[in-house]
Motif scaffolding. Structure first.
Motif, PDB file in Angstrom:
ATOM      1  N   ARG A  17       0.817  -1.222   0.000  1.00  0.00           N
ATOM      2  CA  ARG A  17       0.000   0.000   0.000  1.00  0.00           C
ATOM      3  C   ARG A  17       0.846   1.265   0.000  1.00  0.00           C
ATOM      4  NH1 ARG A  17      -1.772  -4.211   2.662  1.00  0.00           N
ATOM      5  NH2 ARG A  17      -3.966  -4.813   2.475  1.00  0.00           N
ATOM      6  N   LYS A  64     -10.734   3.534   4.750  1.00  0.00           N
ATOM      7  CA  LYS A  64     -11.570   2.824   3.788  1.00  0.00           C
ATOM      8  C   LYS A  64     -11.668   3.648   2.504  1.00  0.00           C
ATOM      9  CE  LYS A  64     -14.509   0.422   7.152  1.00  0.00           C
ATOM     10  NZ  LYS A  64     -15.900   0.215   7.623  1.00  0.00           N
ATOM     11  N   LYS A 113     -13.276   1.505  -4.433  1.00  0.00           N
ATOM     12  CA  LYS A 113     -12.561   1.205  -5.672  1.00  0.00           C
ATOM     13  C   LYS A 113     -13.484   0.443  -6.596  1.00  0.00           C
ATOM     14  CE  LYS A 113     -10.559  -3.200  -4.166  1.00  0.00           C
ATOM     15  NZ  LYS A 113      -9.309  -3.998  -4.046  1.00  0.00           N
ATOM     16  N   SER A 140     -12.377  -9.107  -5.874  1.00  0.00           N
ATOM     17  CA  SER A 140     -12.162  -8.183  -4.769  1.00  0.00           C
ATOM     18  C   SER A 140     -13.448  -7.437  -4.407  1.00  0.00           C
ATOM     19  CB  SER A 140     -11.073  -7.159  -5.134  1.00  0.00           C
ATOM     20  OG  SER A 140     -11.509  -6.342  -6.202  1.00  0.00           O
ATOM     21  N   GLU A 179     -11.752  -0.858  -0.221  1.00  0.00           N
ATOM     22  CA  GLU A 179     -10.374  -1.272   0.037  1.00  0.00           C
ATOM     23  C   GLU A 179      -9.909  -0.684   1.362  1.00  0.00           C
ATOM     24  OE1 GLU A 179      -6.064  -1.232  -2.268  1.00  0.00           O
ATOM     25  OE2 GLU A 179      -7.563   0.297  -2.721  1.00  0.00           O
ATOM     26  N   ARG A 180      -9.182  -1.473   2.116  1.00  0.00           N
ATOM     27  CA  ARG A 180      -8.606  -0.993   3.367  1.00  0.00           C
ATOM     28  C   ARG A 180      -7.148  -0.624   3.136  1.00  0.00           C
ATOM     29  NH1 ARG A 180     -10.920  -4.737   8.324  1.00  0.00           N
ATOM     30  NH2 ARG A 180     -13.125  -4.261   7.988  1.00  0.00           N
ATOM     31  N   GLY A 227      -7.932  -8.895  -0.126  1.00  0.00           N
ATOM     32  CA  GLY A 227      -7.357  -7.574  -0.232  1.00  0.00           C
ATOM     33  C   GLY A 227      -6.932  -6.974   1.079  1.00  0.00           C
ATOM     34  N   HIS A 228      -7.083  -7.712   2.206  1.00  0.00           N
ATOM     35  CA  HIS A 228      -6.650  -7.190   3.498  1.00  0.00           C
ATOM     36  C   HIS A 228      -6.363  -8.351   4.435  1.00  0.00           C
ATOM     37  CE1 HIS A 228     -10.598  -8.176   5.151  1.00  0.00           C
ATOM     38  NE2 HIS A 228     -11.125  -7.591   4.107  1.00  0.00           N
TER      39      HIS A 228
END
Length: 232
Positions: free
Chosen positions: A13, A108, A111, A117, A121-122, A226-227
């Motif tokens: 990230r 947060k 996206k 996904s 997104e985080r 995704g996290h």
């Protein structure tokens, strides 16, 4: 390996935000000391990341000569107690092992949704790693006595008191670590999302129930959703 994992997670990230990773001093604890130790640490971190709706509450530790500050929010306190209970349940299944807990703060971001996904997104901007070496009284008593030595009640009390004092000193050092980190590292903190919240969005990650590698479990979860793994 776990240290490399947390940096890997943040570097994914790095293009959008800076993620600071803090590693706290490892603490040697007995199972009965875990709840109070985690309350001191987690509440101290969350208080220093609190937002508008905070009613600071001084709390005297039940086990240590330490006073720490809570945010005064019932929901936050409930979530911390639930995580502590989950961690204790893990310790009971995996006694006398080293373990770690990760407290992460994130933003947060919406996206474009894809087939693999979520829409949200985080973006993690801060992670705190708490390390614990959970021991039994039998294990540390063995460090101070020969196998055939006579262990009378006075000796046992002395050794137990010395170990408890050592833990209290180490816990104080960890709390000072937290204060030092939050005062020195501020540039990575994102804009306040809303003063209606007590804290920035956060999650507390615990060891997996299967006793698999903490770090690899986080990577697997990240690749799938995704996290990292979030309990609760």
């Amino acid at each position: 390996m776990n240290s490399r994992v947390c940096f890997f997670l943040c570097r994914r990230r790095r293009r959008t935000m800076n993620c600071e990773v803090f590693h706290l001093k490892e603490l040697e604890v007995e199972a009965v000391e875990i709840p109070e130790v985690l309350r001191c640490i987690l509440h101290t971190i969350l208080f220093h990341r609190a937002l508008g709706l905070v009613r600071p509450k001084d709390v005297d530790s039940e086990l240590f000569d330490i006073t720490y500050v809570q945010c005064g929010d019932a929901d936050l306190e409930k979530k911390i107690e639930e995580k502590i209970d989950q961690f204790i349940a893990w310790v009971e299944k995996h006694p006398n092992k080293k373990s770690q807990i990760c407290l992460s703060f994130f933003e947060k971001k919406n996206k474009q949704a894809t087939w693999f996904s979520n829409k949200t997104e985080r973006l993690y901007w801060e992670q705190w790693f708490i390390y614990m070496n959970v021991v039994s009284p039998k294990s540390y008593m063995g460090k101070h006595h020969h196998a055939k030595a006579r262990r009378d009640s006075v000796e046992i009390v002395d050794v137990t008191a010395a170990r408890h004092a050592s833990l209290e000193t180490s816990l104080r050092e960890v709390l000072f670590q937290i204060i030092k980190f939050v005062n020195e590292k501020k540039d990575h903190i994102p804009p306040v999302p809303s003063l209606d919240c007590v804290s920035f969005p956060y999650e507390i990650t615990l060891p997996s129930a299967s006793d698999s590698s903490f770090g690899m479990d986080m990577i697997k979860r990240m690749l799938q959703t995704g996290h990292p793994t979030m309990l609760g």
